[in-house]
Design a protein around this motif. Sequence first.
Motif, PDB file in Angstrom:
ATOM      1  N   GLU A 187       0.824  -1.189   0.000  1.00  0.00           N
ATOM      2  CA  GLU A 187       0.000   0.000   0.000  1.00  0.00           C
ATOM      3  C   GLU A 187       0.870   1.255   0.000  1.00  0.00           C
ATOM      4  N   GLU A 188       1.912   1.242   0.831  1.00  0.00           N
ATOM      5  CA  GLU A 188       2.823   2.396   0.880  1.00  0.00           C
ATOM      6  C   GLU A 188       3.462   2.633  -0.493  1.00  0.00           C
ATOM      7  N   HIS A 189       3.876   1.539  -1.125  1.00  0.00           N
ATOM      8  CA  HIS A 189       4.506   1.645  -2.441  1.00  0.00           C
ATOM      9  C   HIS A 189       3.538   2.183  -3.487  1.00  0.00           C
ATOM     10  N   ARG A 190       2.322   1.661  -3.435  1.00  0.00           N
ATOM     11  CA  ARG A 190       1.318   2.084  -4.410  1.00  0.00           C
ATOM     12  C   ARG A 190       1.071   3.586  -4.269  1.00  0.00           C
ATOM     13  N   MET A 191       1.008   4.053  -3.021  1.00  0.00           N
ATOM     14  CA  MET A 191       0.765   5.476  -2.799  1.00  0.00           C
ATOM     15  C   MET A 191       1.905   6.327  -3.384  1.00  0.00           C
ATOM     16  N   LEU A 192       3.140   5.834  -3.239  1.00  0.00           N
ATOM     17  CA  LEU A 192       4.266   6.596  -3.795  1.00  0.00           C
ATOM     18  C   LEU A 192       4.147   6.711  -5.308  1.00  0.00           C
ATOM     19  N   LEU A 193       3.671   5.643  -5.946  1.00  0.00           N
ATOM     20  CA  LEU A 193       3.534   5.661  -7.406  1.00  0.00           C
ATOM     21  C   LEU A 193       2.381   6.568  -7.823  1.00  0.00           C
ATOM     22  N   VAL A 194       1.296   6.548  -7.042  1.00  0.00           N
ATOM     23  CA  VAL A 194       0.163   7.446  -7.322  1.00  0.00           C
ATOM     24  C   VAL A 194       0.630   8.894  -7.197  1.00  0.00           C
ATOM     25  N   LYS A 218      31.166   0.294 -10.451  1.00  0.00           N
ATOM     26  CA  LYS A 218      32.192   0.806 -11.364  1.00  0.00           C
ATOM     27  C   LYS A 218      31.614   1.485 -12.610  1.00  0.00           C
ATOM     28  N   ARG A 219      30.669   0.838 -13.278  1.00  0.00           N
ATOM     29  CA  ARG A 219      30.288   1.328 -14.601  1.00  0.00           C
ATOM     30  C   ARG A 219      28.979   2.094 -14.660  1.00  0.00           C
ATOM     31  N   ILE A 220      28.167   1.966 -13.635  1.00  0.00           N
ATOM     32  CA  ILE A 220      26.874   2.662 -13.679  1.00  0.00           C
ATOM     33  C   ILE A 220      26.655   3.486 -12.420  1.00  0.00           C
ATOM     34  N   THR A 221      25.848   4.518 -12.559  1.00  0.00           N
ATOM     35  CA  THR A 221      25.504   5.323 -11.391  1.00  0.00           C
ATOM     36  C   THR A 221      24.349   4.624 -10.682  1.00  0.00           C
ATOM     37  N   PRO A 222      24.507   4.313  -9.402  1.00  0.00           N
ATOM     38  CA  PRO A 222      23.436   3.593  -8.704  1.00  0.00           C
ATOM     39  C   PRO A 222      22.134   4.378  -8.688  1.00  0.00           C
ATOM     40  N   ASN A 223      21.030   3.650  -8.740  1.00  0.00           N
ATOM     41  CA  ASN A 223      19.716   4.269  -8.740  1.00  0.00           C
ATOM     42  C   ASN A 223      19.235   4.473  -7.308  1.00  0.00           C
ATOM     43  N   PRO A 224      18.847   5.716  -6.951  1.00  0.00           N
ATOM     44  CA  PRO A 224      18.255   5.922  -5.622  1.00  0.00           C
ATOM     45  C   PRO A 224      16.804   5.448  -5.693  1.00  0.00           C
ATOM     46  N   VAL A 225      16.576   4.225  -5.304  1.00  0.00           N
ATOM     47  CA  VAL A 225      15.294   3.551  -5.538  1.00  0.00           C
ATOM     48  C   VAL A 225      14.172   4.167  -4.691  1.00  0.00           C
ATOM     49  N   LEU A 226      13.041   4.413  -5.366  1.00  0.00           N
ATOM     50  CA  LEU A 226      11.862   4.984  -4.701  1.00  0.00           C
ATOM     51  C   LEU A 226      11.420   4.069  -3.560  1.00  0.00           C
ATOM     52  N   SER A 227      11.438   4.576  -2.331  1.00  0.00           N
ATOM     53  CA  SER A 227      11.078   3.749  -1.170  1.00  0.00           C
ATOM     54  C   SER A 227      10.289   4.569  -0.162  1.00  0.00           C
TER      55      SER A 227
END
Length: 325
Positions: free
Chosen positions: A109-116, A194-203
Amino acid sequence: MEIGNHLMRVVPISLPTPFYIGPVNVYLIAEDPLTIIDTGPKTKEAIEALRAGMRQAGFLVSDLRRIVLTHAHEDHCGLARSLRDEAKNAEVFVHNWETGHRHSRLEYEEHRMLLVRAGVPDNEILGMRGLYEHMRKYSDSFGDDEYTSLWDEAELEFESGSLRILHTPGHTPGSCSFLREADRTVIAGDCVLKRITPNPVLSPDPVDPSRRFPSLAEYLVSLARLRSFSPTLVYGGHGEPIRDFEELFHRYFRAFQDRQSQVISLVTKNGVTAWDVALKMFPNADDVHRFLSVSEAVAHLDLAHSEGKIAYELSGQTEVYKPQI
Ligand SMILES: [Zn+2]
Ligand SMILES: [Zn+2]
């Protein structure tokens, strides 16, 4: 503290994953008590490669005493339960902010709200959930009584020395790194790649799940903190080790600044959602990349907003960003 000149033995083992990112690195600390940092995903290929790598170093999975997780993404934590069960008395360690995949209760539910709030259309949210469900099979979750929390600045003690635990949030809220002080080596999980910039994952914020975790702002602090140790060697969660952290640090910062400017330039006076920005930045993203592109957009919009560079207002439950007047 290190005893004498002994450098605790870190044995990197590369394991295959079924994910786009490719192989994952796990690190065997070949000291007493025998410890593994990260485990690989729950696949037959990964456990076989892990057995082979451990055997080459002179150990069996059943010899493991501690299973330590940098964070709870499937490619890093998937085998934790299997390893623990096989090794009988092994203890599992993960930061207690790493709630997303750790609990059997999912933060749906928390995740869904972040996407909404980010303006992601309903059908896309359904698709992202389907993917999430699909990913679950590569990992087991842990209940609250099945792990020991990692604490910032505490030490993982070994007979021959210790590793300092550094809480380095950003990629996920509970991401941790481990510092071998004797030669300033850091095991950094997905905090440094090394090769990619890490993604700050939506949480969701682990302390107050109705809020969004300020992933990019936290990430920048974590990166600066790692830099303060002047690492000579950084072992990342994917790819080769990093011997020139300083160069990588500046490369990351340039990439973040470029992305900040791009995101701010996409905020027009009619108002845009994070979803609009994600589609403009990554028009061809599909699959899991759809979710990661929203994560990236939200992270940068949040940072720009907290620095007073853009404004936002609520339209229903969705955040609409506008230029700062
Ligand atoms: Zn990760
Ligand atoms: Zn990873």
